[in-house]
Design an enzyme around this catalytic site. Structure first.
Site, PDB file in Angstrom:
ATOM      1  N   ASP A  64       0.836  -1.191   0.000  1.00 40.13           N
ATOM      2  CA  ASP A  64       0.000   0.000   0.000  1.00 40.13           C
ATOM      3  C   ASP A  64       0.876   1.248   0.000  1.00 40.13           C
ATOM      4  O   ASP A  64       1.677   1.460   0.911  1.00 40.13           O
ATOM      5  CB  ASP A  64      -0.881  -0.046   1.254  1.00 40.13           C
ATOM      6  CG  ASP A  64      -1.806   1.145   1.298  1.00 40.13           C
ATOM      7  OD1 ASP A  64      -2.375   1.466   0.244  1.00 40.13           O
ATOM      8  OD2 ASP A  64      -1.943   1.761   2.359  1.00 40.13           O
ATOM      9  N   THR A  97      -3.220   5.190  -3.845  1.00 42.17           N
ATOM     10  CA  THR A  97      -2.149   5.931  -3.190  1.00 42.17           C
ATOM     11  C   THR A  97      -0.842   5.856  -3.970  1.00 42.17           C
ATOM     12  O   THR A  97      -0.089   6.822  -4.029  1.00 42.17           O
ATOM     13  CB  THR A  97      -1.923   5.407  -1.768  1.00 42.17           C
ATOM     14  OG1 THR A  97      -1.886   3.996  -1.815  1.00 42.17           O
ATOM     15  CG2 THR A  97      -3.037   5.841  -0.870  1.00 42.17           C
ATOM     16  N   THR A  98      -0.579   4.676  -4.561  1.00 40.40           N
ATOM     17  CA  THR A  98       0.632   4.568  -5.372  1.00 40.40           C
ATOM     18  C   THR A  98       0.461   5.405  -6.632  1.00 40.40           C
ATOM     19  O   THR A  98       1.368   6.122  -7.047  1.00 40.40           O
ATOM     20  CB  THR A  98       0.887   3.101  -5.759  1.00 40.40           C
ATOM     21  OG1 THR A  98       0.669   2.287  -4.623  1.00 40.40           O
ATOM     22  CG2 THR A  98       2.279   2.912  -6.263  1.00 40.40           C
ATOM     23  N   ASP A 394      -8.611  -1.090   2.052  1.00 39.07           N
ATOM     24  CA  ASP A 394      -8.672  -0.484   0.717  1.00 39.07           C
ATOM     25  C   ASP A 394      -9.953  -0.903  -0.002  1.00 39.07           C
ATOM     26  O   ASP A 394     -10.661  -0.078  -0.569  1.00 39.07           O
ATOM     27  CB  ASP A 394      -7.470  -0.929  -0.135  1.00 39.07           C
ATOM     28  CG  ASP A 394      -6.242  -0.093   0.146  1.00 39.07           C
ATOM     29  OD1 ASP A 394      -6.264   0.652   1.142  1.00 39.07           O
ATOM     30  OD2 ASP A 394      -5.276  -0.184  -0.624  1.00 39.07           O
TER      31      ASP A 394
HETATM   32  P1  ADP Z   1      -2.826   2.011  -5.743  1.00 44.03           P
HETATM   33  O1  ADP Z   1      -2.155   2.128  -4.425  1.00 44.03           O
HETATM   34  O2  ADP Z   1      -2.584   3.200  -6.598  1.00 44.03           O
HETATM   35  O3  ADP Z   1      -4.246   1.639  -5.656  1.00 44.03           O
HETATM   36  P2  ADP Z   1      -2.432  -0.645  -6.744  1.00 44.03           P
HETATM   37  O4  ADP Z   1      -1.226  -1.471  -6.485  1.00 44.03           O
HETATM   38  O5  ADP Z   1      -3.682  -1.009  -6.042  1.00 44.03           O
HETATM   39  O6  ADP Z   1      -2.040   0.856  -6.482  1.00 44.03           O
HETATM   40  O7  ADP Z   1      -2.675  -0.704  -8.316  1.00 44.03           O
HETATM   41  C1  ADP Z   1      -3.742  -0.061  -8.904  1.00 44.03           C
HETATM   42  C2  ADP Z   1      -3.639  -0.129 -10.401  1.00 44.03           C
HETATM   43  O8  ADP Z   1      -3.654  -1.458 -10.874  1.00 44.03           O
HETATM   44  C3  ADP Z   1      -4.830   0.572 -11.036  1.00 44.03           C
HETATM   45  O9  ADP Z   1      -4.395   1.386 -12.077  1.00 44.03           O
HETATM   46  C4  ADP Z   1      -5.676  -0.577 -11.540  1.00 44.03           C
HETATM   47  O10 ADP Z   1      -6.420  -0.206 -12.670  1.00 44.03           O
HETATM   48  C5  ADP Z   1      -4.633  -1.606 -11.879  1.00 44.03           C
HETATM   49  N1  ADP Z   1      -5.182  -2.960 -11.816  1.00 44.03           N
HETATM   50  C6  ADP Z   1      -5.736  -3.581 -10.772  1.00 44.03           C
HETATM   51  N2  ADP Z   1      -6.145  -4.829 -11.089  1.00 44.03           N
HETATM   52  C7  ADP Z   1      -5.816  -5.013 -12.371  1.00 44.03           C
HETATM   53  C8  ADP Z   1      -5.965  -6.103 -13.285  1.00 44.03           C
HETATM   54  N3  ADP Z   1      -6.534  -7.248 -12.935  1.00 44.03           N
HETATM   55  N4  ADP Z   1      -5.512  -5.934 -14.545  1.00 44.03           N
HETATM   56  C9  ADP Z   1      -4.927  -4.785 -14.918  1.00 44.03           C
HETATM   57  N5  ADP Z   1      -4.764  -3.722 -14.096  1.00 44.03           N
HETATM   58  C10 ADP Z   1      -5.188  -3.826 -12.849  1.00 44.03           C
HETATM   59 MG    MG Z   2      -5.135  -0.118  -4.974  1.00 45.51          MG
END
Ligand code: ADP
Ligand code: MG
Length: 561
Positions: A64, A97-98, A394
């Site tokens: 996270d 957040t990322t 989350d």
């Molecule tokens: P954050 O902290 O920003 O939420 P995450 O590690 O949760 O970071 O990643 C979020 C990103 O991953 C988003 O841009 C989301 O659209 C993408 N994402 C999540 N699941 C999938 C998936 N199954 N296939 C492609 N992209 C995905």
């Molecule tokens: Mg996320």
């Protein structure tokens, strides 16, 4: 000649460090990039986790962005802004957040060549703001609503949203299982605004799949005295008395000074104490309650007394749990045992003390007012469960946001590509330098799909070309990275959804942060704060740029101890 010598004006104290101008701005941008580099690899379903340990030996494994940023202990003043936006994204929308950190850093990175070429930052700032308004308009156009669907349909859509969030986490393997649980929990609390009405309890050991949802409240059995074993451990439709008083024999003789002239009076004082406690206990029993909870201690005398009358009691219940019980069962916390009327007693369909793993749990289920839910998490190591809890948090936030705002956009970089294309088209309509800046902003947005590819081990350049080509066609808007096949796919159809509010907030916050960093052209550090801030800050501010310089004592490239 001498008349031309001006007396020197001393403005700041000796030892004050100022750095200013272009070099300072570039160094700030570099520090922000260094921070983004730390969280970069955690983005997306194939993102890696970070293990962070502090001087006290606490170990956190997390994916996270907000958690990592918080633990990094960043001292660089400009880079701190990124920590703040990650935190605010976490508290505003709970996810992305990322994303927000990456976007902000990339906006700055794209601005760097312009700054170096002597473009005034204010020009960049103005264009960036314009671009962010355009971007948000486009998100709103593209967002599709889940309003007007039946509850069942909605649940399924929400579960898909939750699964997307969870897919990037440690518990991604069981995402359907947890997504359903999260949706049920969020729907159970309904319009309740207090998020802490969803409790998450962690019991290490067992399998992830042994986790379960209680439609009510559950908490670990509190410390109990002898006599507890004789108390019944299960009730159907019990009345529940919730107290904030101590039910313990207080030896006042130890706390107060009492002067007696006649030794025989001593007994009367002891008796009085016993009478007080018995009186309290009597009143508890008379209230008709079968379960007595208190935030304060319930002593051995009371425990035995209740046991003799087939009443269950638990003392020293955590404040949070007690509030949840009150909200769920419809009871009110009492601070006095006098005049307990029926209305202040709570009730639920079933109260039970149950074994979960090697812990005992008090579980209140079938609560009349709903409004609470508790997820009992099982799984191996402590760090694992901790991270699972953060991931669920989350997902809970996402589902709540989606339910409240009820609009979603395609994820997997699709929405970012689409805004990027839209901005490039728009930029062409603008005459003047602003065109360049908006183009750079558009390019920066591509960092999300690019990073998703990088983290999954795909060829990012190739994928971005494919995506750009697809997005230039009429039906290309929902196309994003397909993590499973390594190609591109319609994110809507693949159920990779994100609530529109996450993206809107991320773009807003990232743009603001970038503009803020760009608008600083001088840093002044007065000598007093030097000792407080440590040497790391000093060296980072000296314009040394990228790398570990932005962190204190730990982090990339810095040896610990
Ligand atoms: P954050 O902290 O920003 O939420 P995450 O590690 O949760 O970071 O990643 C979020 C990103 O991953 C988003 O841009 C989301 O659209 C993408 N994402 C999540 N699941 C999938 C998936 N199954 N296939 C492609 N992209 C995905
Ligand atoms: Mg996320």
């Amino acid at each position: 000649m001498a008349s031309m010598l001006q007396p020197q004006i001393i403005l700041l104290k000796e030892g004050t460090d100022t750095s200013q101008g272009k070099a300072q701005l570039v160094s700030n941008i570099n520090a922000c990039t260094a921070v983004a580099d730390v969280v970069r690899t955690t983005l997306g379903p194939r993102g890696m986790d970070k293990l962070i340990h502090d001087d006290k030996g606490n170990i956190t494994i997390s994916n996270d962005g907000a958690t990592i940023m918080k633990l990094l202990d960043i001292v660089h003043p400009a880079a701190k802004i990124l920590v703040d936006i990650a935190k605010s994204q976490d508290s505003e929308v709970g996810d992305g957040t990322t994303t927000v950190v990456l976007l902000a850093a990339e906006f700055l990175n794209e601005a760097k060549p312009f700054v170096e070429d002597g473009v005034h930052p204010q020009n960049l700032i103005r264009s960036y703001r314009t671009a962010s308004y355009l971007a948000i308009d486009r998100i709103k156009q593209l967002a599709s609503s889940i309003e007007g669907k039946s509850l069942e349909e909605k649940k399924e859509l929400l579960a898909n949203c939750a699964a997307t969030t969870l897919s990037s986490k440690l518990i991604g393997g069981e995402k359907e299982f947890f997504a359903k649980m999260v949706v049920d929990a969020v729907i159970a609390i309904g319009d309740e605004d207090r998020l802490n009405m969803i409790g998450i309890k962690k019991v290490s050991g067992g399998n992830m799949r042994d986790s379960f949802l209680v439609n009510g409240v559950a908490f670990k059995k509190t410390f109990s005295y002898a006599g507890f074993e004789q108390q019944p451990k299960k009730f159907l439709n019990p009345k529940i008395l919730i107290l904030n008083i101590e039910l313990e024999l207080k030896s006042e003789k130890e706390n107060a000074e009492i002067r007696l002239s006649d030794p025989s009076q001593y007994q009367s004082i002891v008796d009085a104490e016993w009478n007080i406690i018995y009186d309290k206990l009597d009143k508890c029993v008379q209230s008709g309650a079968k379960v007595v909870l208190s935030r304060l201690a319930i002593g051995d005398l009371a425990t035995q007394y209740f046991a003799d009358r087939d009443i269950f009691c638990a003392g020293r219940v955590a404040e949070e749990d007690l509030q949840r019980v009150a909200a769920a069962t419809g009871g009110t916390v009492q601070t006095s045992i006098n005049d307990v009327i029926d209305e202040v007693l709570g009730t639920c369909e079933c109260f039970e003390e149950k074994q979960v793993g090697n812990e005992r749990f008090n579980i209140f289920s079938g609560c009349p007012s709903g409004r609470t839910a508790t997820i009992v998490l099982r799984g191996g190591a402590d760090q694992f469960i901790e991270e699972a809890e953060r991931s669920l948090h989350d997902a809970i936030m996402i589902v709540r946001r989606a339910l409240k705002n009820s609009t979603v956009v395609p994820g997997g970089g699709a929405i970012d590509m689409e805004i990027s294309r839209y901005l490039r088209d728009k930029a062409r309509e603008i005459a003047g330098r602003s065109q360049f800046f908006i183009n750079s902003y558009a390019k920066a947005l591509e960092v999300i799909p690019r990073q998703l590819c990088d983290n999954a081990g795909f060829d990012a350049t190739d994928m971005l070309n494919k995506l750009r080509q697809k997005h230039s066609t009429a039906e290309g808007a929902p196309y994003g990275v397909d993590i499973n096949s390594g190609g591109i796919a319609d994110s809507y159809a693949k159920f990779v959804w994100e609530p529109a509010v996450v993206k809107i907030n991320a773009i807003n916050a990232a743009t603001e942060a970038a503009c803020l960093v760009l608008s600083v052209d001088e840093t002044v550090k007065n000598p007093k704060s030097e000792s407080a801030q440590g040497d790391a800050a000093a060296s980072a501010m000296g314009g040394r740029g990228r790398g570990g310089a932005a962190f204190r004592g730990r982090g990339r490239g810095m040896r610990r101890r």
